[in-house]
Design an enzyme around this catalytic site. Structure first.
Site, mmCIF file in Angstrom:
data_model
loop_
_atom_site.group_PDB
_atom_site.id
_atom_site.type_symbol
_atom_site.label_atom_id
_atom_site.label_comp_id
_atom_site.label_asym_id
_atom_site.label_seq_id
_atom_site.Cartn_x
_atom_site.Cartn_y
_atom_site.Cartn_z
ATOM 1 N N ASP A 213 100.278 27.402 20.023
ATOM 2 C CA ASP A 213 101.042 27.212 18.803
ATOM 3 C C ASP A 213 100.175 26.432 17.811
ATOM 4 O O ASP A 213 99.220 25.763 18.201
ATOM 5 C CB ASP A 213 102.321 26.434 19.136
ATOM 6 C CG ASP A 213 103.259 26.324 17.958
ATOM 7 O OD1 ASP A 213 103.143 27.158 17.050
ATOM 8 O OD2 ASP A 213 104.103 25.417 17.951
ATOM 9 N N ASP B 65 106.997 25.253 21.945
ATOM 10 C CA ASP B 65 107.934 24.141 21.876
ATOM 11 C C ASP B 65 109.365 24.576 21.647
ATOM 12 O O ASP B 65 110.290 23.820 21.898
ATOM 13 C CB ASP B 65 107.519 23.167 20.763
ATOM 14 C CG ASP B 65 107.378 23.864 19.409
ATOM 15 O OD1 ASP B 65 107.782 25.035 19.299
ATOM 16 O OD2 ASP B 65 106.845 23.251 18.475
ATOM 17 N N ASP C 223 109.866 30.359 22.333
ATOM 18 C CA ASP C 223 108.654 30.392 23.156
ATOM 19 C C ASP C 223 108.960 30.522 24.650
ATOM 20 O O ASP C 223 108.054 30.813 25.439
ATOM 21 C CB ASP C 223 107.831 29.116 22.945
ATOM 22 C CG ASP C 223 107.327 28.978 21.524
ATOM 23 O OD1 ASP C 223 106.851 29.984 20.985
ATOM 24 O OD2 ASP C 223 107.436 27.878 20.965
#
Length: 910
Positions: free
Chosen positions: A345, A643, A647
């Site tokens: 990310d 997070d 995801d």
């Protein structure tokens, strides 16, 4: 929306007409008509009917296997079967201690596996808990509070700042509404909402007319119609993706399982052949042949290896915890070391998750002459610089004052860390004003605010009315550059120039705000849209960026030297993500692909696309899942960071799922094997280094255990093949294995990282646990052990020392050779004859002391002599035994040097 604008047809029938999925693209009048609802809300009877039809607004509980089945499933492994068979044989032959140790190892492994099962259920449970427990709705013209489980499609929901959205909702009204959708989109900035329809093909993060279940209202208020509940919501769809993902076995577990199957069959065939040979060829009696086979079995079974591997992984867990990486599942320690691709990310992991003003473009300059602003994060420390002559701080003072006064954020230093209270971009403007030489407290005190127009997505600006220190009246405006420019008196050429400047700064991936001000002759009673209709002076543009973490840049460079690919997978815009990727050094010219482009290609085409892409932007949960699977299809071992709830499916699919501990949701943490306590990409790379160290240490233990056991086995086979007396009894072999595996073998678990470990390429995921070099080393060392054993045994008998003394010398010789071989195997990629190699580690030295003490007891204590049939060894014999160990180490170090010098094995086989 008005009462007359909303028809009230009969409730729809979902069996006859499936629910549409493009609610965001419909006018809200059409949404209301399809759902059969007016501003009066549903009646209680209608709500009950729809609840019975659609079910509760909750995610379904997945079926769970019974605890007994989950526990028994832990024993379904070739290695476990082999160990249980060894335990049964040990019991039958009276080796109770050995059997108990083996069974204890099996039970510990089963209990650990049992406790780690059910991660999918935990992830789904965490997602279910994210749905708001209560919601404010309009039913029968009355505002009431209902349990979120009782919401149904068609309910009118009221939302305010701080509320968690209880179901997917099509907004009818949005006033200054900002919703934090990071759990679904990964966006670091709250999304602004308005009621007009979005484009039909809009990505999830661009559906400004929708509020999604599980997200949080950050500012403003609004109302909307519930369009999806329970498993039909976006968060519910992600829950279904998680349930569909099959957990993958880690590379180590696959390798151990393959090794165990082959090892089991080899041991069975060797034992059977030896028994037949002893009886049929050498004329052994059944009892003698059985004892010989038992000695072989005791020698060949690495009974301590599973326990030592588990301990090694546990040590890795402890070391990684010190590096801010919490391991939730033991094998993930080693899998990190096998990682060949990291999908990371962006926000907060590769970047600081703190907006910063990076550049300012003033009316007297163009984009190429912008003022550059140093510093990062919210700390009000930095400098302004530009190519022009003159003081940049003085030139930017008007813009900085505008950004400071038309602003509701405040900065605070806590424990030495500066944080923004309020909108991140407004916090960055406060820090910028301080860098420009303004004192926020003084300026806000001198320029008293009289009124303001809060930011609203409908008009895309904020305005504030102030009385200055000289009693002057000023209106300051900040907002989207296009909206602010429309308020300013500019010529066509000036507007064209600013349009080019906006495009140039935006191309760098920066978020933009425009600033303007005008003075009034007198302060109005209220600041209205009439006051801000025009006549402003444009002050310039500010470009914002979430700056990369400096340590992430270094960590990515380290990944490159280690042969690990890094790909950014983010919900952010492509331009922004691409700009950050260039600053991070992901690639010189990073290839940026959007989620829409991923949707447009087949799975086969995605494999090639994923391989050459550096940045995936505006990705959905399905996109992330497909990207991970595409990379895995090439044999890559994929680590995925995340997070948000969005995801969770890809975290579970990845070989190693890494969740963020600071800003991560519980759903992400439950779906992952690793949780980062500091959300820092550099911690991932540090954990990968430790993972490689753990695997190195496991290989060292195998490279130490199998040859030493192999030497014992070859000694037994050689004795039977040539009709010699057995050089060791079964009890003595058992003593060697137990005494050394829990001391010398365990010491290797504590070995530090070898130099240059991150300069090696990742090992092949389909590679075997025993490489060609290790197989060569196992054969070589086994033969050397056998030759030394045979030589010492024969020499002792030739000197007339008797069978008991000869066997005692053999046992001590094997133990001493294991000690010297331990010092050699500690460094697989460099020479062990160094000061570092000679001094050892505290664990090695403690193991050495324990083994030497044990051998003295084995050799000289009467009870041990009686139990194992040993005799006291003379000093000269002791010197000879140590000499054999020294000679073994010199031979192996010479072999190691030849292998490195002439590159006799491929690098991945070392």
């Amino acid at each position: 929306m008005t009462d007359s604008a909303v028809p009230t047809p009969s409730p729809f029938d979902t069996a006859a007409a499936p629910l549409p999925t493009s609610w965001h693209a419909m006018p809200h009048e059409e949404v209301a008509a399809r759902l059969g609802v007016s501003l009066d809300g549903l009646s209680e009877d209608e709500a009950r009917q729809r609840l019975a039809e659609h079910g509760p607004n909750a995610l379904p509980e997945p079926p769970r296997p019974s605890p007994i089945r989950r526990f028994l499933a832990q024993f379904n492994s070739a290695l476990i079967y082999f160990l249980l068979a060894g335990a049964a044989a040990a019991f039958a032959l009276g080796h109770v201690v050995d059997a108990v140790v083996i069974i204890a190892v099996v039970m510990v492994n089963a209990v650990v596996g049992f406790l780690q099962e059910g991660r999918a259920e935990q992830a789904l449970r965490a997602i279910r808990n994210m749905i708001s427990p209560h919601a404010a709705v309009i039913r029968g013209r009355q505002r009431i509070s209902v349990h979120a489980r009782d919401l149904v499609p068609g309910d009118l929901v009221l939302l305010e700042a701080g509320d968690r959205v209880p179901a997917d909702t099509r907004l009818l009204r949005a006033r200054g509404m900002l919703i934090d959708e990071s759990i679904l989109t990964g966006e670091s900035v709250a999304a602004s909402k308005r009621e007009e329809p979005a484009a039909a093909d809009a990505a999830l993060g661009d559906r400004h007319s929708m509020a999604f279940s599980g997200t949080t209202v950050a500012a403003g208020q609004g109302a909307g119609i519930v369009v999806s509940t329970g498993s039909h919501t976006e968060i519910g769809r992600i829950g279904r993706l998680i349930a569909e993902v099959e957990p993958l076995a880690t590379p180590l577990l696959r390798q151990i399982d393959n090794f165990a199957r082959r090892f089991t069959w080899a041991a069975i065939l060797a034992a059977g052949a030896l028994f037949v040979f002893a009886v049929a060829v050498r004329g052994y009696g059944w009892t003698e042949a059985l004892i010989a086979v038992v000695a072989l079995a005791v020698g060949v079974v690495p009974e301590g290896l599973p326990a030592v591997i588990t301990i090694t992984l546990a040590i890795g867990v402890r070391r990684m915890a010190r590096l801010n990486a919490v391991i939730r599942r033991l094998p993930a320690v080693e899998t990190l070391g096998a990682t060949s691709v990291i999908c990371s990310d962006k926000t907060g992991t590769l970047t600081r998750n703190e907006m910063t003003v990076r550049r300012v473009v003033l009316p007297e300059t163009d984009a190429t002459e912008a003022i550059e602003v140093s510093g990062a994060g919210y700390e009000p420390v930095g400098t302004l610089s530009w190519a022009n002559s003159g003081d940049p701080s003085a030139a930017a003072e008007a813009l900085a004052r505008c950004g400071l006064l038309c602003n509701d954020a405040h900065l605070h230093a806590r424990d030495g860390v500066w944080r923004a209270e309020g909108d991140p971009m407004e916090g960055a403007l406060v820090a910028f004003a301080a860098k420009a030489g303004l004192s926020p407290a003084v300026e806000r005190g001198d320029w008293r605010r009289l009124d303001e127009i809060p930011f609203d997505a409908a008009y895309r600006f904020m305005a504030s009315l102030h009385r200055g220190p000289q009693e002057e009246i000023a209106v300051f405006v900040k907002g989207a550059p296009e909206a602010v420019l429309a308020m300013c008196a500019l010529s066509a050429s000036q507007r064209e120039r600013w349009g080019e400047a906006i495009a140039g700064v935006a191309a760098e991936g920066e978020r933009l705000l425009g600033f303007a001000m005008k003075t009034l002759d007198a302060a109005p009673d209220r600041l209205t849209f009439d006051n801000v209709a025009g006549g402003f002076s444009f002050l310039g543009l500010a470009g914002f960026i979430d700056p990369p973490r400096p340590e992430a840049i270094a960590a990515i460079a380290e990944c490159r030297s280690a042969g690990i690919g890094v790909k950014m997978v983010t919900g952010d815009h492509g331009l922004t993500a691409g700009a950050i990727a260039r600053q991070l050094g992901l690639a010189r010219e990073p290839v940026v692909v959007t989620g829409a482009e991923v949707d447009a290609v087949s799975d086969a085409e995605l494999v090639e696309l994923a391989g050459r892409t550096s940045v995936f932007a505006r990705t959905s949960p399905e996109n992330k899942l497909r990207i991970v699977r595409a990379l895995q299809s090439t044999g890559a071992v994929v680590a995925m960071t995340g997070d948000g709830v969005n995801d969770a499916p890809s975290l579970r699919q990845a070989d190693v799922g890494i969740a963020m501990g600071v800003k991560g949701t519980e759903a992400a943490k439950e779906a992952a094997e690793v949780v980062l306590l500091d959300d820092n990409f550099a911690s991932i790379v540090a954990a990968v280094t430790q993972g490689r160290t753990v695997y190195d240490n496991i290989r060292k233990m195998i490279a130490w255990t199998l040859p030493t056991n192999g030497g014992e086995v070859l000694s037994v086979i050689g004795a039977i093949a040539f009709g010699f007396t057995m050089p060791m009894s079964a009890a003595q072999i058992l003593w060697i294995n137990l005494a050394t595996s829990i001391t010398l073998g365990l010491a290797l678990a504590f070995e530090p990282t070898e130099p240059g470990i991150m300069n090696r390429p990742p090992r092949r995921a389909d590679g075997g646990l025993v490489t060609r070099f290790m197989l060569w080393r196992i054969v070589l060392v086994s033969v050397l052990f056998m030759l030394a054993t045979a030589a010492m045994f024969t020499l002792s008998l030739a000197r007339g020392q008797g069978i008991e003394m000869a066997r005692t010398i053999v046992v001590n010789t094997i133990v001493v050779m294991e000690i010297f071989y331990l010092f050699s195997v500690r460094f697989m990629h460099m020479s062990s004859i160094t000061w570092r190699g000679a001094l050892g580690t505290p664990a090695v030295l403690a193991a050495l002391v324990a083994v030497v003490a044990g051998q003295f007891a084995f050799t000289y204590l009467p009870p041990m002599q009686h139990m194992f049939g040993t005799r006291p060894v003379a000093l000269l014999d002791g010197v000879m035994i140590v000499g054999v160990g020294v000679l073994l180490m010199l031979l192996l170090e010479a072999e190691k040097a030849l292998v490195r010098r002439f590159r006799l094995f491929d690098p991945e086989d070392l």
